[in-house]
Write a protein that holds these residues in place. Structure first.
Motif, PDB file in Angstrom:
ATOM      1  N   ASP A 211      -5.799  -0.059   9.164  1.00 57.75           N
ATOM      2  CA  ASP A 211      -4.111   0.692   8.998  1.00 57.75           C
ATOM      3  C   ASP A 211      -4.583   1.910   8.658  1.00 57.75           C
ATOM      4  OD1 ASP A 211      -2.010  -1.480   9.576  1.00 57.75           O
ATOM      5  OD2 ASP A 211      -3.857  -2.604   8.754  1.00 57.75           O
ATOM      6  N   TYR A 212      -3.839   2.834   9.238  1.00 52.32           N
ATOM      7  CA  TYR A 212      -3.828   4.233   8.511  1.00 52.32           C
ATOM      8  C   TYR A 212      -2.410   4.886   8.610  1.00 52.32           C
ATOM      9  CZ  TYR A 212      -5.110   9.188   7.837  1.00 52.32           C
ATOM     10  OH  TYR A 212      -5.091  10.465   7.360  1.00 52.32           O
ATOM     11  N   GLN A 213      -1.970   5.786   7.732  1.00 50.93           N
ATOM     12  CA  GLN A 213      -0.612   6.465   7.876  1.00 50.93           C
ATOM     13  C   GLN A 213      -0.910   7.741   8.469  1.00 50.93           C
ATOM     14  OE1 GLN A 213       1.228   7.295   3.990  1.00 50.93           O
ATOM     15  NE2 GLN A 213       3.155   7.202   4.985  1.00 50.93           N
TER      16      GLN A 213
ATOM     17  N   HIS B  71       0.800  -1.324   0.071  1.00 49.98           N
ATOM     18  CA  HIS B  71      -0.006   0.052  -0.059  1.00 49.98           C
ATOM     19  C   HIS B  71       0.748   1.135   0.161  1.00 49.98           C
ATOM     20  CE1 HIS B  71      -3.098  -2.737   0.616  1.00 49.98           C
ATOM     21  NE2 HIS B  71      -2.343  -3.265   1.667  1.00 49.98           N
ATOM     22  N   ALA B  72       2.123   0.899  -0.349  1.00 48.25           N
ATOM     23  CA  ALA B  72       3.015   2.320  -0.454  1.00 48.25           C
ATOM     24  C   ALA B  72       3.978   2.155  -1.850  1.00 48.25           C
ATOM     25  CB  ALA B  72       3.764   2.428   0.672  1.00 48.25           C
ATOM     26  N   LYS B  73       4.293   3.214  -2.473  1.00 46.48           N
ATOM     27  CA  LYS B  73       5.200   2.786  -3.670  1.00 46.48           C
ATOM     28  C   LYS B  73       6.606   3.297  -3.053  1.00 46.48           C
ATOM     29  CE  LYS B  73       1.748   1.740  -6.093  1.00 46.48           C
ATOM     30  NZ  LYS B  73       1.866   0.252  -6.548  1.00 46.48           N
ATOM     31  N   LEU B  74       7.476   2.470  -3.076  1.00 47.55           N
ATOM     32  CA  LEU B  74       8.750   2.643  -2.419  1.00 47.55           C
ATOM     33  C   LEU B  74       9.908   2.939  -3.637  1.00 47.55           C
ATOM     34  CD1 LEU B  74      10.870   2.599  -0.342  1.00 47.55           C
ATOM     35  CD2 LEU B  74      10.790  -0.038  -0.559  1.00 47.55           C
TER      36      LEU B  74
ATOM     37  N   THR C  85       0.848   7.798  -1.271  1.00 50.67           N
ATOM     38  CA  THR C  85       1.504   8.816  -2.412  1.00 50.67           C
ATOM     39  C   THR C  85       1.889  10.128  -1.521  1.00 50.67           C
ATOM     40  OG1 THR C  85      -0.357   9.876  -3.133  1.00 50.67           O
ATOM     41  CG2 THR C  85      -0.003   7.833  -3.982  1.00 50.67           C
ATOM     42  N   PRO C  86       2.710  10.900  -2.297  1.00 53.54           N
ATOM     43  CA  PRO C  86       2.904  12.453  -1.641  1.00 53.54           C
ATOM     44  C   PRO C  86       1.675  13.145  -1.475  1.00 53.54           C
ATOM     45  CG  PRO C  86       4.589  11.964  -3.393  1.00 53.54           C
ATOM     46  CD  PRO C  86       3.455  10.850  -3.539  1.00 53.54           C
ATOM     47  N   GLN C  87       0.557  12.787  -2.282  1.00 51.28           N
ATOM     48  CA  GLN C  87      -0.736  13.505  -2.186  1.00 51.28           C
ATOM     49  C   GLN C  87      -1.800  12.909  -1.104  1.00 51.28           C
ATOM     50  OE1 GLN C  87       0.693  12.628  -5.232  1.00 51.28           O
ATOM     51  NE2 GLN C  87       1.849  14.735  -5.160  1.00 51.28           N
ATOM     52  N   GLN C  88      -1.237  11.544  -0.776  1.00 53.30           N
ATOM     53  CA  GLN C  88      -2.606  10.809   0.198  1.00 53.30           C
ATOM     54  C   GLN C  88      -1.654  10.016   1.035  1.00 53.30           C
ATOM     55  OE1 GLN C  88      -5.229   9.162  -2.531  1.00 53.30           O
ATOM     56  NE2 GLN C  88      -3.776   7.172  -2.853  1.00 53.30           N
ATOM     57  N   HIS C  89      -2.364   9.850   2.300  1.00 54.02           N
ATOM     58  CA  HIS C  89      -1.841   8.805   3.338  1.00 54.02           C
ATOM     59  C   HIS C  89      -2.373   7.487   2.817  1.00 54.02           C
ATOM     60  CE1 HIS C  89      -0.548  11.980   6.513  1.00 54.02           C
ATOM     61  NE2 HIS C  89      -0.285  12.362   5.087  1.00 54.02           N
ATOM     62  N   MET C  90      -1.634   6.439   3.355  1.00 52.72           N
ATOM     63  CA  MET C  90      -2.131   5.002   3.255  1.00 52.72           C
ATOM     64  C   MET C  90      -3.223   4.553   3.961  1.00 52.72           C
ATOM     65  SD  MET C  90      -2.018   2.071   5.032  1.00 52.72           S
ATOM     66  CE  MET C  90      -1.995   0.076   4.581  1.00 52.72           C
ATOM     67  N   MET C  91      -4.362   4.124   3.560  1.00 54.86           N
ATOM     68  CA  MET C  91      -5.566   3.771   4.444  1.00 54.86           C
ATOM     69  C   MET C  91      -6.113   2.322   3.891  1.00 54.86           C
ATOM     70  SD  MET C  91      -9.237   5.268   4.837  1.00 54.86           S
ATOM     71  CE  MET C  91      -8.560   6.879   5.547  1.00 54.86           C
TER      72      MET C  91
ATOM     73  N   LYS D  31     -10.773   1.188  -7.913  1.00 54.56           N
ATOM     74  CA  LYS D  31      -9.895   0.130  -7.313  1.00 54.56           C
ATOM     75  C   LYS D  31     -10.017   0.294  -5.955  1.00 54.56           C
ATOM     76  CE  LYS D  31      -7.246  -0.911 -11.450  1.00 54.56           C
ATOM     77  NZ  LYS D  31      -5.630  -0.854 -11.894  1.00 54.56           N
ATOM     78  N   HIS D  32     -10.620   1.397  -5.303  1.00 54.11           N
ATOM     79  CA  HIS D  32     -10.422   1.558  -3.832  1.00 54.11           C
ATOM     80  C   HIS D  32     -11.388   0.917  -2.878  1.00 54.11           C
ATOM     81  CE1 HIS D  32      -7.578   4.680  -4.682  1.00 54.11           C
ATOM     82  NE2 HIS D  32      -8.671   5.899  -5.004  1.00 54.11           N
TER      83      HIS D  32
END
Length: 464
Positions: free
Chosen positions: A337-339, A43-46, A299-305, A248-249
């Motif tokens: 889970d939430y960033q 759920h993140a792009k590394l 992403t830089p524009q949103q937090h993982m959830m 896809k959410h």
């Protein structure tokens, strides 16, 4: 059935093995949010920083990254990127395999759990009460089935492992095939179908991202799905379908599999065949699961959830603590889970997270009837983008029906347990990780009542 057997057998073969579900595969726990993101499954792009191992500042440009397109798709336990194995190229072996549509990866893990309060006992009643050791070596093979005409993004996935445990109550020792299935994705990944042999826990709940107070950061969240019948150690026939919204959410995932043997993990291991591919096991009926969820990548524009809730229904008979048998078993779960905070705009996955969860199973047929937990964890602490640190708390509500049954038989018993855990996963170098955890547990087993436990767990993992 489980709970008509002598209780020491129950403790060894059931409760403890559930609480240690992923100890033998600790490399998947906690590391995966950071390490598998380059494969597109997390759920993140590394985009890792340049390091002394030769991986450049932009992993998408690294030659090894092209192999990640062949990593197993659709699992909630995504595999580590080939760029993060000890030898990304394996000479020229990986490139030659990839040219023909194949990918092979593997790893080994060794570890132990130790009671710092010297509560050793004979017979041993729980993991770490006496020094407890484990080792596991695994390998998986993936083939791109679209090369031979399968529709959609299609893969054949095979996974096998050899495991050994010094404490027989933790898990069986031996060889098994853990996965042998086909997965296909259609409509830009919004439809996914999977069928074959697999542990359904790899496809639902998100165990590698949840709360765990007995293994490692971001490990298995609850023993309840396994208590209710999720299979582990070996595999079972299964099929599942995942449907996602156009964005896809939102998604809905439905699965069916064979339940674990109702006589316990060791019985399940021995009832299966050597390969772990037996279709039917006496007494084990079908198990159904449905999970609804909502996911956002970091992403830089949103937090993982990632929010998900599920229902499990097992048609297998389970012993009833009040006498006789219950004709089925079931469970509910709610996990999120939430960033909370991003700490690196260039690597959006890095930051502080929180995981919360709640699980329920009927107390007349399950020792662990409910749990709630919360874990604060950080990906990439202390300027170390691959490390993970976590602080977790779990409260388990135990069955009072079971407690009364045990007390009527002249044994002590408890109706709750609490656990506090501090964990750290340290990247020694590419493909080598050291995990340590300090865990404090009130009432480490349901019966007989035991003193509070303070255990230290360490493991060293290698990815090939």
């Amino acid at each position: 059935m489980y709970l008509l057997r002598p209780f020491p057998t129950l403790v060894r073969e059931f409760v403890l093995s559930l609480k240690s579900r992923h100890v033998s595969s600790i490399w998947t726990a906690g590391l995966l949010l950071a390490l598998s993101a380059v494969s597109g499954n997390a759920h993140a792009k590394l985009v890792p920083l340049a390091d002394s191992d030769g991986i450049g500042a932009n992993t998408d440009m690294a030659p090894c990254h092209r192999y990640d397109d062949l990593l197993p798709q659709g699992t909630t336990n995504p595999a580590i990127s080939t760029c993060e194995t000890m030898s990304p190229e394996m000479g020229q072996f990986r490139r030659k395999l990839a040219d023909k549509g194949w990918l092979i990866e593997g790893g080994s893990v060794v570890g132990g759990t130790f009671d710092l309060l010297d509560h050793g006992a004979r017979p041993q009643l729980y993991i770490g009460q006496d020094p407890t050791y484990r080792a596991n070596t695994y390998a998986y093979l993936v083939y791109d089935l679209s090369r031979i005409g399968f529709a959609g993004a299609s893969q054949l996935v095979i996974n096998a492992n050899v495991q050994a445990f010094s404490y027989v109550g933790e898990n069986p020792s031996g060889f098994a095939i853990n996965s042998l299935y086909i997965t296909q994705r259609f409509n830009d990944g919004r439809v996914q179908v999977q069928y074959g042999y697999e542990e359904l826990g790899n496809q639902f709940y998100g165990f590698s991202l949840g709360t765990n107070s007995t293994t490692s950061p971001a490990g298995v969240g609850s023993s309840i799905p396994y208590e209710v019948g999720f299979i582990f150690n070996k595999t079972a026939p299964e099929a599942n379908l995942r449907l996602a919204s156009p964005s896809k959410h939102f998604y809905d995932r439905i699965g069916v599999t064979r339940s674990a043997d109702p006589d316990g993990p060791l019985a399940d291991w021995h009832s299966n065949n050597f390969w772990g591919l037996k279709w039917h096991i006496p007494g084990a009926g079908p198990l159904y699961i449905n999970e609804l969820g909502y996911q956002l990548d970091a992403t830089p524009q949103q937090h993982m959830m990632w929010l998900r809730q599920g229902v499990i229904y097992n048609q297998t008979q389970f012993a009833n603590f009040r006498g006789g048998y219950a004709g089925s078993n079931y469970a509910y779960y709610l996990v999120g889970d939430y960033q909370i905070l991003q700490t690196d705009a260039a690597q959006a996955y890095r930051g502080f997270y929180i995981n919360v969860k709640a699980d329920y199973a009927p107390p007349d047929r399950n020792v662990y009837a409910g749990d709630v937990g919360a874990t604060l964890y950080m990906l990439g602490p202390f300027a170390r983008p691959y490390d993970v640190i976590a602080l977790g708390y779990t409260f388990n509500q135990l069955s009072r029906s079971f407690e009364h049954m045990r007390q009527a038989d002249g044994f002590t018993a408890v109706d709750f347990s609490r656990n506090y855990a501090l964990s750290y996963v340290y990247r020694v170098r590419r493909g080598i990780y050291l995990s340590n955890q300090l865990s404090y547990t009130v009432n480490p087993i349901p019966s007989p009542q035991q003193p509070k436990a303070l255990t230290w767990m360490s493991s060293l993992s290698f990815s090939y």
